[in-house]
Design a protein around this motif. Structure first.
Motif, mmCIF file in Angstrom:
data_model
loop_
_atom_site.group_PDB
_atom_site.id
_atom_site.type_symbol
_atom_site.label_atom_id
_atom_site.label_comp_id
_atom_site.label_asym_id
_atom_site.label_seq_id
_atom_site.Cartn_x
_atom_site.Cartn_y
_atom_site.Cartn_z
ATOM 1 N N GLY A 1 0.823 -1.208 0.000
ATOM 2 C CA GLY A 1 0.000 0.000 0.000
ATOM 3 C C GLY A 1 0.851 1.247 0.000
ATOM 4 N N ALA A 2 0.368 2.309 0.637
ATOM 5 C CA ALA A 2 1.088 3.582 0.655
ATOM 6 C C ALA A 2 2.194 3.562 1.685
ATOM 7 N N ASN A 3 3.308 4.200 1.356
ATOM 8 C CA ASN A 3 4.366 4.449 2.330
ATOM 9 C C ASN A 3 3.816 5.471 3.324
ATOM 10 N N LEU A 4 3.542 5.032 4.531
ATOM 11 C CA LEU A 4 2.844 5.878 5.493
ATOM 12 C C LEU A 4 3.644 7.112 5.882
ATOM 13 N N GLN A 5 4.969 7.066 5.750
ATOM 14 C CA GLN A 5 5.784 8.237 6.053
ATOM 15 C C GLN A 5 5.615 9.328 5.004
ATOM 16 N N GLN A 6 5.051 8.968 3.853
ATOM 17 C CA GLN A 6 4.782 9.953 2.797
ATOM 18 C C GLN A 6 3.286 10.005 2.487
ATOM 19 N N GLN A 7 2.468 9.716 3.463
ATOM 20 C CA GLN A 7 1.042 9.540 3.206
ATOM 21 C C GLN A 7 0.377 10.767 2.579
ATOM 22 N N SER A 8 0.792 11.958 2.977
ATOM 23 C CA SER A 8 0.130 13.149 2.447
ATOM 24 C C SER A 8 0.401 13.345 0.963
ATOM 25 N N SER A 9 1.622 13.012 0.523
ATOM 26 C CA SER A 9 1.969 13.205 -0.889
ATOM 27 C C SER A 9 1.567 12.011 -1.748
ATOM 28 N N VAL A 10 1.182 10.897 -1.107
ATOM 29 C CA VAL A 10 0.721 9.721 -1.845
ATOM 30 C C VAL A 10 -0.794 9.662 -1.881
ATOM 31 N N PHE A 11 -1.421 9.932 -0.738
ATOM 32 C CA PHE A 11 -2.872 9.775 -0.615
ATOM 33 C C PHE A 11 -3.657 10.686 -1.555
ATOM 34 N N HIS A 12 -3.338 11.960 -1.564
ATOM 35 C CA HIS A 12 -4.164 12.918 -2.312
ATOM 36 C C HIS A 12 -4.123 12.693 -3.825
ATOM 37 N N PRO A 13 -2.926 12.630 -4.454
ATOM 38 C CA PRO A 13 -2.931 12.376 -5.901
ATOM 39 C C PRO A 13 -3.125 10.911 -6.259
ATOM 40 N N GLY A 14 -2.812 10.010 -5.308
ATOM 41 C CA GLY A 14 -2.822 8.577 -5.628
ATOM 42 C C GLY A 14 -4.187 8.025 -5.971
#
Length: 573
Positions: free
Chosen positions: A183-196
């Motif tokens: 899944g998402a790298n949780l340490q980069q969740q903000s930059s992965v979650f929104h555009p992902g």
């Protein structure tokens, strides 16, 4: 790697035999008469000259560096992690791709150096992605690399995923996802979650548009890793290995207090028998890959565009001049000019190139040729653009649209000419018409940055913002608003004018340090590895492989109908 990989250069799995055949249908040993009326263009290059020899040496060193960095991009984790992966009965990601591809077929990796030099990023985004042949069908293939941070998605993964999704959409490619992701790298969740989240929207849009997608799940796939197969048209899961769930056992226990094991919560057998998330249950990874190939073979997929017979039968001519000579023609120092025609005749069939308006606007080269038997219009730079060059390009783009001919842009451009004389001559109007034509052109285009690509020249030559179907860079190239020295010089002038107007005295030591830092930053951000790391191009390529890559990409774009259209919007005359 971001090139057509010769199968003999890949490391094949034990059960895969490769012979090293080149891309495309086999050519006749002697090209038959093809009805050409254009004579081959004669080269003026002296391969014995000191300039050529110096260029060749410097460019060869750049290519060697590129190959070293592309080799880094094939890293799939430590030996310990790879051994553990094999012990679990699993195949490495690149070997999964290799097994999926047709024997002895090409694979064009897209954005292999994504994330290069960026902190907290895995090179390539813990992913392998590119275009390859599966049962004779050109497909977009992506594979998580579970031996790199569990195949978790970081910011680079999202940027690369967005790019390959766009290529697959615009070129009407079936999409195959080889899934095993934490899944998402949780340490980069903000930059992965929104555009992902756009990845899943794109899968839904593909399905509505009739563009097939298939996922093969090899191992544990959590959260976003679960939605990828969930949103695909067809889903294959490996028995005893694949596990798909929105939240794993620890999250379920924390959220609900329920205690369950991974297999009963989201195992392949459960999803095949109870939830219906799985469409096929594979006995092992080889079986799963075979099922994916079977799915693609059953699509009865055909191209909407009609490729020329000479391409389909391999009846094209090789260039008269060795593409290896490009390394001696092009300078590693982008300040040193070179004749774009000398590059073109080492890319096109038979070195036959019909120039358009060769005596008018000579700093811009326009003309027609074929590459692997496919007609192309070519626009290339020999120097800065003046109004005649812009007018010439506008008319040429119109003609390519009238002839339903794809356009190849070859960048080596510092921009449009500035100065009072040229403003009075209407350089803005001429440039606006050029950019208008590029923006509204309906035929597909491919862009190669082979030197400088600065300012509005980048826009006019169909840079990234103008949505070319493919964009590749050579290792000597640079791209920014202008050259670092020019940009810092402008900043220095503006700073001093501002200080003068406000009655302040410039501190020369502080100004020198500030300008030096700014110039270093501009040089860094215009470097080809910086731009490629951020997916501004689709990969850095060896100039000698340009012709082969163009042939492959031209074939890919014919998955859609190649048809021109009306270019006219409001434009100042």
């Amino acid at each position: 790697m971001s090139r057509i990989i010769d199968p003999s250069q890949r490391d094949p799995p034990a059960n895969r035999r490769t012979t090293g055949d080149e891309f495309g249908p086999k050519q006749a040993s002697v090209a038959p008469h093809l009805g050409h009326h254009t004579k081959p263009t004669k080269s003026k290059i002296n391969t014995k000259s000191p300039e050529y020899i110096a260029n060749y040496k410097e460019m060869h060193e750049m290519v060697d560096t590129l190959n070293e960095r592309l080799k880094e991009a094939t890293f799939e984790g430590s030996d310990r992690l790879k051994a553990l992966h094999h012990q679990r009965g699993s195949i490495l990601a690149r070997d999964r791709v290799e097994l999926l591809l047709d024997d002895d077929s090409p694979f064009l990796e897209i954005c292999p150096l994504a994330g290069y030099g960026q902190d907290d990023m895995t090179l390539g985004g813990s992913n392998v992605a590119g275009i390859g042949l599966v049962c004779g069908v050109e497909c977009m293939i992506s594979a998580n690399v579970p031996t790199l941070q569990g195949g978790a998605a970081n910011t680079t993964t999202v940027a690369r995923g967005e790019r390959i999704g766009r290529i697959a959409w615009e070129n009407r490619l079936p999409q195959i996802s080889l899934v095993q992701s934490a899944g998402a790298n949780l340490q980069q969740q903000s930059s992965v979650f929104h555009p992902g989240g756009a990845i899943f929207r794109h899968l839904a849009e593909r399905s509505k548009a009739g563009l097939p997608s298939v996922s093969v799940v090899f191992g544990s796939s959590t959260a976003g890793g679960a939605y990828l197969p969930g949103m695909s048209d067809y889903n294959i899961m490996v028995k005893g290995q694949a596990q798909v769930f929105l939240g794993g056992p620890p999250l379920v226990k924390m959220a609900t207090g329920e205690i369950s094991d991974a297999e009963s919560l989201g195992g392949a057998d459960m999803h095949s028998r109870k939830s219906g998330v799985s469409d096929q249950l594979a006995m092992d990874e080889y079986h799963a890959i075979s099922m994916a190939r079977e799915f693609i073979s059953g699509l009865n997929w055909t191209k909407q565009g009609q490729l020329p017979i000479r391409h389909l039968k391999g009846l094209w001519e090789q260039p008269l001049y060795d593409p290896d000579e490009i390394l001696g023609i092009v300078s590693a120092n982008i300040r040193i000019p070179f004749d774009a025609v000398e590059v073109i005749i080492r890319l096109v069939d038979g070195s036959r190139f019909t120039q358009f308006k060769p005596l008018y606007g000579p700093n811009l080269i326009c003309g027609w040729a074929t590459i692997h038997g496919i007609p192309v219009g070519i626009i290339a730079n020999n120097n800065v653009l003046f109004p005649p060059e812009a007018n010439k390009a506008t008319q040429f783009i119109q003609l390519c649209n009238m002839r339903d001919t794809p356009i190849l842009y070859l960048h080596n451009i510092t921009g449009f000419m500035v100065g009072k004389k040229y403003e009075e001559e209407g350089i803005i109007k001429a440039g606006a018409r050029f950019i208008n034509a590029v923006s509204n052109s309906q035929v597909p285009c491919i862009t190669i940055v082979m030197g400088a690509s600065y300012g509005a020249g980048n826009y006019a030559m169909s840079g990234r913002a103008y949505n070319p179907r493919f964009l590749f860079s050579w290792p000597n190239s640079k791209c920014s608003v202008m050259g670092a020295e020019q940009l810092t010089g402008v900043l220095d002038i503006v700073m001093r004018d501002s200080a003068k107007k406000s009655g302040k005295v410039v501190d020369e030591e502080v100004a020198k340090a500030s300008i030096g830092m700014f110039q270093a930053m501009v040089e860094s951000e215009s470097d080809v590895y910086w731009t490629s790391s951020r997916c501004i191009d689709d990969g850095i390529i060896d100039p000698r492989e340009t012709r082969t890559i163009l042939g492959f990409c031209l074939s890919v774009i014919y998955n859609t109908e190649v048809k021109g259209g009306n270019l006219y919007g409001v434009s100042r005359m």
